[in-house]
Design a protein around this motif. Structure first.
Motif, PDB file in Angstrom:
ATOM      1  N   SER A   1      24.274  16.567   0.762  1.00 12.58           N
ATOM      2  CA  SER A   1      23.656  17.611   1.576  1.00 12.58           C
ATOM      3  C   SER A   1      22.150  17.436   1.578  1.00 12.58           C
ATOM      4  O   SER A   1      21.551  17.177   0.538  1.00 12.58           O
ATOM      5  CB  SER A   1      24.051  18.997   1.088  1.00 12.58           C
ATOM      6  OG  SER A   1      24.445  18.976  -0.256  1.00 12.58           O
ATOM      7  N   HIS A   2      21.571  17.570   2.772  1.00 12.56           N
ATOM      8  CA  HIS A   2      20.127  17.394   2.923  1.00 12.56           C
ATOM      9  C   HIS A   2      19.380  18.692   2.739  1.00 12.56           C
ATOM     10  O   HIS A   2      18.217  18.700   2.349  1.00 12.56           O
ATOM     11  CB  HIS A   2      19.820  16.810   4.303  1.00 12.56           C
ATOM     12  CG  HIS A   2      20.385  15.429   4.477  1.00 12.56           C
ATOM     13  ND1 HIS A   2      21.731  15.189   4.618  1.00 12.56           N
ATOM     14  CD2 HIS A   2      19.784  14.224   4.477  1.00 12.56           C
ATOM     15  CE1 HIS A   2      21.923  13.878   4.731  1.00 12.56           C
ATOM     16  NE2 HIS A   2      20.765  13.276   4.650  1.00 12.56           N
TER      17      HIS A   2
ATOM     18  N   CYS B   1      28.996   7.561   2.215  1.00  7.81           N
ATOM     19  CA  CYS B   1      27.597   7.792   2.563  1.00  7.81           C
ATOM     20  C   CYS B   1      26.930   6.454   2.854  1.00  7.81           C
ATOM     21  O   CYS B   1      27.175   5.457   2.160  1.00  7.81           O
ATOM     22  CB  CYS B   1      26.876   8.495   1.414  1.00  7.81           C
ATOM     23  SG  CYS B   1      25.178   8.915   1.868  1.00  7.81           S
TER      24      CYS B   1
ATOM     25  N   ASN C   1      30.664  23.394  -0.002  1.00 10.77           N
ATOM     26  CA  ASN C   1      29.944  22.114  -0.094  1.00 10.77           C
ATOM     27  C   ASN C   1      30.405  21.092   0.941  1.00 10.77           C
ATOM     28  O   ASN C   1      29.649  20.185   1.288  1.00 10.77           O
ATOM     29  CB  ASN C   1      30.139  21.484  -1.482  1.00 10.77           C
ATOM     30  CG  ASN C   1      29.176  22.036  -2.511  1.00 10.77           C
ATOM     31  OD1 ASN C   1      28.265  22.787  -2.176  1.00 10.77           O
ATOM     32  ND2 ASN C   1      29.381  21.666  -3.760  1.00 10.77           N
TER      33      ASN C   1
ATOM     34  N   MET D   1      27.228  10.208   7.608  1.00  8.78           N
ATOM     35  CA  MET D   1      26.190  11.062   8.220  1.00  8.78           C
ATOM     36  C   MET D   1      26.608  11.623   9.570  1.00  8.78           C
ATOM     37  O   MET D   1      26.056  12.626  10.020  1.00  8.78           O
ATOM     38  CB  MET D   1      24.840  10.326   8.324  1.00  8.78           C
ATOM     39  CG  MET D   1      24.710   9.297   9.447  1.00  8.78           C
ATOM     40  SD  MET D   1      25.314   7.665   9.060  1.00  8.78           S
ATOM     41  CE  MET D   1      26.530   7.411  10.327  1.00  8.78           C
TER      42      MET D   1
HETATM   43  N1  MTE Z   1      25.296  19.761   8.405  1.00 11.74           N
HETATM   44  C1  MTE Z   1      25.270  18.671   7.624  1.00 11.74           C
HETATM   45  N2  MTE Z   1      26.232  17.751   7.779  1.00 11.74           N
HETATM   46  C2  MTE Z   1      26.251  16.644   7.010  1.00 11.74           C
HETATM   47  C3  MTE Z   1      25.228  16.405   6.053  1.00 11.74           C
HETATM   48  C4  MTE Z   1      24.236  17.404   5.892  1.00 11.74           C
HETATM   49  O1  MTE Z   1      23.331  17.303   5.061  1.00 11.74           O
HETATM   50  N3  MTE Z   1      24.294  18.523   6.701  1.00 11.74           N
HETATM   51  N4  MTE Z   1      25.248  15.234   5.339  1.00 11.74           N
HETATM   52  C5  MTE Z   1      25.946  14.107   5.964  1.00 11.74           C
HETATM   53  C6  MTE Z   1      26.089  12.943   5.126  1.00 11.74           C
HETATM   54  S1  MTE Z   1      24.745  11.936   4.990  1.00 11.74           S
HETATM   55  C7  MTE Z   1      27.300  12.606   4.570  1.00 11.74           C
HETATM   56  S2  MTE Z   1      27.474  11.154   3.704  1.00 11.74           S
HETATM   57  C8  MTE Z   1      28.487  13.483   4.693  1.00 11.74           C
HETATM   58  C9  MTE Z   1      29.060  13.823   3.341  1.00 11.74           C
HETATM   59  O2  MTE Z   1      30.132  14.705   3.437  1.00 11.74           O
HETATM   60  P1  MTE Z   1      30.648  15.417   2.108  1.00 11.74           P
HETATM   61  O3  MTE Z   1      29.486  16.134   1.469  1.00 11.74           O
HETATM   62  O4  MTE Z   1      31.748  16.323   2.505  1.00 11.74           O
HETATM   63  O5  MTE Z   1      31.130  14.308   1.204  1.00 11.74           O
HETATM   64  O6  MTE Z   1      28.179  14.689   5.357  1.00 11.74           O
HETATM   65  C10 MTE Z   1      27.316  14.532   6.469  1.00 11.74           C
HETATM   66  N5  MTE Z   1      27.243  15.770   7.190  1.00 11.74           N
END
Ligand code: MTE
Ligand code: MO
Length: 399
Positions: free
Chosen positions: A82-83, A127, A227, A242
């Motif tokens: 998550s960012h 990822c 999460n 992503m």
């Molecule tokens: N809204 C949102 N979607 C997102 C992200 C996020 O930070 N925000 N991260 C992405 C990234 S980089 C990845 S690798 C995956 C990871 O999914 P998970 O946390 O269910 O494993 O979600 C993606 N979707």
């Protein structure tokens, strides 16, 4: 998991099936743990390997890849990327908006969305930064080892059904998926600043959007957890994680390629065009295999067969070969491949190291897919901080 008794592909696939069945009903998660305790009559073993914390807030949590033994990664062991802070959403008030190049913009509550159709899909997410800690010079982003990857069973509505209901215009070339989560990046370790707070968003081309993208509300037989994107997320098969937007609340059909932050400044790699490096968005998974056991630095008992095992995956194809080296890449041996052989999930593999001789050994695994694509031995620096698929040597000690 016992590496002392090498078992064949069939046995670990049967076990996968059993575990998957147990996962389907949420309450069984507990009884699974109790069974393990009662049967072993030993220290109570945790039912699921706990995640490794790479960052606490926002949660960036890694699957301990050495514990790989279940084809479907249990949700409590599934990596989290998550960012921005995890949004708290209410299923009742949640709405998905569809707008842009469509005849009928939509605002859908979850029950309305679910009426558009249901599909199950087993899909691996990795990822784009998985393995980043092994890059040198080191690269910006979460410092994952091997475990920014997992396979889950998803249930949701095909994106194609939503697009059909909205009526995509001929001018629509891409579909932007946007999460509720917002945040801002000011400096290191993120490579670029954002213009104030932004949403996490990404696009997929129209053909991909209409082919196999799922809008999932369930993961491994239960509602998504916060999460992992509760109450709704995209699952984009065969692409780096992503694109699988979590907390998905807005879909925008556009008449031109999307050039958002996470598509141009981040999650973009250089590609050579007439020799010039140009930035292109990260999309499809590259063919890759990883060794689960033995782990780096592990001590392997001498002169007894040892089961080296792991997983391999690729995009829109099947893993057709995994080879293992126990001598730093000088000689290679074919691994046995798991029976579950589907697209856009991993394929398990194992190799029996017949007679490990005392000393230091460098293990490697390399994969090939049905389209003849092979895993690279060397890192291509044009790939910046993403798409880490080259062979990662694992040093072990035999004693
Ligand atoms: N809204 C949102 N979607 C997102 C992200 C996020 O930070 N925000 N991260 C992405 C990234 S980089 C990845 S690798 C995956 C990871 O999914 P998970 O946390 O269910 O494993 O979600 C993606 N979707
Ligand atoms: Mo990611």
């Amino acid at each position: 998991m016992s590496e002392t008794s090498p078992h064949d592909s069939a046995s670990w696939n049967r076990r996968d099936v059993l575990r998957t069945a147990a996962m389907a009903a949420a309450p069984l998660v507990l009884s699974d743990a109790m069974t393990a305790t009662a049967k072993d009559g030993d220290d109570p073993a945790p039912a699921f390997a706990p995640l490794i914390v790479r960052q606490n807030t926002p949660p960036n949590l890694e699957f301990p890849f050495a514990t790989l033994n279940s084809f479907i990664t249990p949700t409590p062991s599934f990596y989290v990327r998550s960012h921005f802070p995890v949004p708290t959403l209410n299923e009742k008030t949640f709405r998905l908006r569809v707008e842009g190049e469509v005849d009928r913009p939509l605002t859908l509550a979850l029950p309305e969305l679910r009426k558009l159709g249901e599909r199950n899909a087993t899909v691996l997410l990795e990822c784009a930064g998985n393995g980043r800690v092994f890059l040198s010079p080191s690269a910006a982003g979460v410092q994952w080892e091997y475990g920014g990857v997992g396979t889950a069973e998803w249930i949701g509505v095909p994106l194609s059904a939503v697009l059909e209901r909205a009526g995509v215009r001929k001018s629509g070339v891409e579909v932007i998926l946007e999460g509720v989560d917002t945040g801002e990046s000011r400096a290191f370790p993120n490579p670029f600043q954002t213009p104030g707070p932004i949403h996490f968003s990404r696009s997929v081309p129209m053909a991909k959007a209409q082919r196999d993208v799922l809008l999932a509300y369930a993961m491994n037989g239960a509602a998504l957890t916060p999460n992992h994107g509760f109450p709704l997320r995209a699952v984009v098969p065969g692409w780096y994680g992503m694109a699988s937007i979590k907390w998905l609340s807005r879909i925008i059909v556009t008449d031109r390629p999307f050039q958002g932050y996470f598509q141009t400044l981040d999650y973009a790699t250089f590609e050579r065009r007439h020799g010039n490096p140009v930035l292109v968005p990260v999309t499809e998974l590259q063919v890759k295999s990883l060794i689960a056991r033995p782990g780096r630095g592990e001590v392997v008992p001498a002169k007894r067969p040892y089961r080296i095992h792991g997983a391999a995956w690729t995009c829109d194809s099947q893993i057709t070969q995994v080879e293992v080296s126990t001598d730093g890449g000088r000689t290679w041996n074919a691994a046995r491949l798991g029976m579950r052989n589907e697209q856009n999930v991993w394929r398990f593999w194992e190799y029996t190291w017949a007679n490990p001789s005392p000393g230091r050994h460098v293990l490697m695994a390399r994969a090939r897919d049905g389209r003849g694509r092979t895993q690279p031995m060397e890192r291509d620096p044009d790939l910046r901080n993403s798409m880490i698929s080259h062979v990662l040597p694992v040093e072990v000690f035999v004693r």
